[in-house]
Scaffold this active site. Sequence first.
Site, PDB file in Angstrom:
ATOM      1  N   ASP A 180       0.853  -1.182   0.000  1.00  0.00           N
ATOM      2  CA  ASP A 180       0.000   0.000   0.000  1.00  0.00           C
ATOM      3  C   ASP A 180       0.893   1.238   0.000  1.00  0.00           C
ATOM      4  OD1 ASP A 180       1.117   0.220   2.517  1.00  0.00           O
ATOM      5  OD2 ASP A 180      -0.778   0.273   3.592  1.00  0.00           O
ATOM      6  N   ASP A 182       1.379   4.758   2.286  1.00  0.00           N
ATOM      7  CA  ASP A 182       0.947   5.338   3.555  1.00  0.00           C
ATOM      8  C   ASP A 182       1.337   6.817   3.634  1.00  0.00           C
ATOM      9  OD1 ASP A 182       0.446   2.565   4.887  1.00  0.00           O
ATOM     10  OD2 ASP A 182       2.524   2.443   4.234  1.00  0.00           O
ATOM     11  N   ASP A 272      -3.332   4.313   2.791  1.00  0.00           N
ATOM     12  CA  ASP A 272      -3.631   4.593   4.200  1.00  0.00           C
ATOM     13  C   ASP A 272      -3.331   6.049   4.478  1.00  0.00           C
ATOM     14  OD1 ASP A 272      -4.487   2.259   5.318  1.00  0.00           O
ATOM     15  OD2 ASP A 272      -2.789   2.026   6.688  1.00  0.00           O
TER      16      ASP A 272
HETATM   17  P1  DGT Z   1       4.302  -2.508   2.916  1.00  0.00           P
HETATM   18  O1  DGT Z   1       3.180  -1.526   2.850  1.00  0.00           O
HETATM   19  O2  DGT Z   1       3.839  -3.918   2.942  1.00  0.00           O
HETATM   20  O3  DGT Z   1       5.336  -2.282   1.868  1.00  0.00           O
HETATM   21  O4  DGT Z   1       5.107  -2.305   4.305  1.00  0.00           O
HETATM   22  P2  DGT Z   1       4.997  -1.148   5.344  1.00  0.00           P
HETATM   23  O5  DGT Z   1       6.207  -1.182   6.171  1.00  0.00           O
HETATM   24  O6  DGT Z   1       4.637   0.146   4.682  1.00  0.00           O
HETATM   25  O7  DGT Z   1       3.849  -1.627   6.271  1.00  0.00           O
HETATM   26  P3  DGT Z   1       2.360  -1.075   6.462  1.00  0.00           P
HETATM   27  O8  DGT Z   1       1.898  -0.309   5.287  1.00  0.00           O
HETATM   28  O9  DGT Z   1       1.515  -2.215   6.906  1.00  0.00           O
HETATM   29  O10 DGT Z   1       2.479  -0.112   7.698  1.00  0.00           O
HETATM   30  C1  DGT Z   1       3.371   0.978   7.718  1.00  0.00           C
HETATM   31  C2  DGT Z   1       3.882   1.193   9.069  1.00  0.00           C
HETATM   32  O11 DGT Z   1       2.894   1.800   9.858  1.00  0.00           O
HETATM   33  C3  DGT Z   1       4.229  -0.103   9.760  1.00  0.00           C
HETATM   34  O12 DGT Z   1       5.587  -0.332   9.691  1.00  0.00           O
HETATM   35  C4  DGT Z   1       3.770   0.067  11.163  1.00  0.00           C
HETATM   36  C5  DGT Z   1       2.794   1.183  11.094  1.00  0.00           C
HETATM   37  N1  DGT Z   1       1.381   0.788  11.279  1.00  0.00           N
HETATM   38  C6  DGT Z   1       0.585   0.140  10.437  1.00  0.00           C
HETATM   39  N2  DGT Z   1      -0.644   0.000  10.947  1.00  0.00           N
HETATM   40  C7  DGT Z   1      -0.605   0.599  12.159  1.00  0.00           C
HETATM   41  C8  DGT Z   1      -1.564   0.801  13.203  1.00  0.00           C
HETATM   42  O13 DGT Z   1      -2.728   0.410  13.113  1.00  0.00           O
HETATM   43  N3  DGT Z   1      -1.134   1.478  14.285  1.00  0.00           N
HETATM   44  C9  DGT Z   1       0.157   1.934  14.392  1.00  0.00           C
HETATM   45  N4  DGT Z   1       0.538   2.575  15.473  1.00  0.00           N
HETATM   46  N5  DGT Z   1       1.057   1.754  13.447  1.00  0.00           N
HETATM   47  C10 DGT Z   1       0.685   1.102  12.351  1.00  0.00           C
HETATM   48 MG    MG Z   2       2.843   0.403   3.589  1.00  0.00          MG
END
Ligand code: DGT
Ligand code: MG
Length: 348
Positions: A180, A182, A272
Amino acid sequence: EQQTEEVEVFSTPSYACQRRTTLDNHNAVLTDALSLLAENAELSGEDGRGVAFRRAAAALKALPLPVTRLTQLGGVPCLGGHSLRVIKVLTGIFGVGVKTAGRWIGEGILTLRQLRDSGPTLNRAQRAGLRHYDDLNRPVGRAEAAAVAAVVEAAAGSVLPGARVTLIGGFRRGKQTGHDVDFLITHPEEGREAGLMPKLVSWLDSQGFLLYQKTNSNSYLEAAEGPARPASNMDRFERCFSVFKLPEEAGRGGAGAGGEGGPRPWRAVRVDLVVSPVSQFAFALLGWTGSKLFERELRRWAGHEMNMCLSSHALYDHRQSRYLRASSEEEIFAHLGLEYIPPSERNA
Ligand code: DGT
Ligand code: MG
């Protein structure tokens, strides 16, 4: 939906005779579904497949807790074949967890086609997830993230001049692709950001950029919560889970071709959005940049080594019984007694 609560990854010995399996089954939904598959296979004379399903069901029966994430099943044997594939396809739908997938399997729904045809009642998120299944399971590239950023910046600039949009998550850590995109949005004047999300969402919607959105409103109140609960890692920011309809630009072409109708002028992308008051911006930025493991370890360090509570809103020092302010990530690392680590080195 997305939370960073701790989930246990199960590891189980391969043979049922190496395990203790009691009558307490914490995964009845899944094991019932798999037993049904076993019965069907046996009835049609496919004994091998039948046994495979029975083994898979038994492996799940031995787990000490309910499964909430597929990733927990990495170390569970006998789930390698068809069983896991069926669960994987169904939980690959945005808005569908293990529990729902298990229920559907129990109803004999094993494929997306069966799901489309036999139609149990899907909620709004699941309908969007099913409709845009291929797009949402295709990684988002940096160029696409930049295109989404341009749209979000236009939206924010239009409904709240001066608002600042920051790319967070994996792309801020330098990842080339993500599941996604963010964003964290704030305004340099405290309080001006209040009520921003609904305006942002209705602007995006009116311009035709939204295929799906679900907005949660802010409910974080430092005074009301007190230090008792700041460690909670469930955010109380204004937040929007959405699926964008992102126009495919000529320059990025090709990859977007999909579906029966040949190349399409757009693709679906999960986005997000988080809005934070500027006073909490540094904490939100640190908390939402990830990786998830890096965040978890930061909180563990804060608690165990510093007697502090870190969340995406604040840092509370139990020794001094007060919140520690910070206006940059560097200051938060300093409060925590840690050397500063830039986003590109938080890919733990
Ligand atoms: P991706 O999108 O799969 O390439 O990987 P990320 O690292 O962007 O992971 P993602 O999009 O699920 O979430 C981004 C960051 O935001 C993750 O490392 C931790 C944080 N995060 C996600 N959801 C929540 C939440 O509900 N609450 C809090 N405090 N942090 C969150
Ligand atoms: Mg992400």
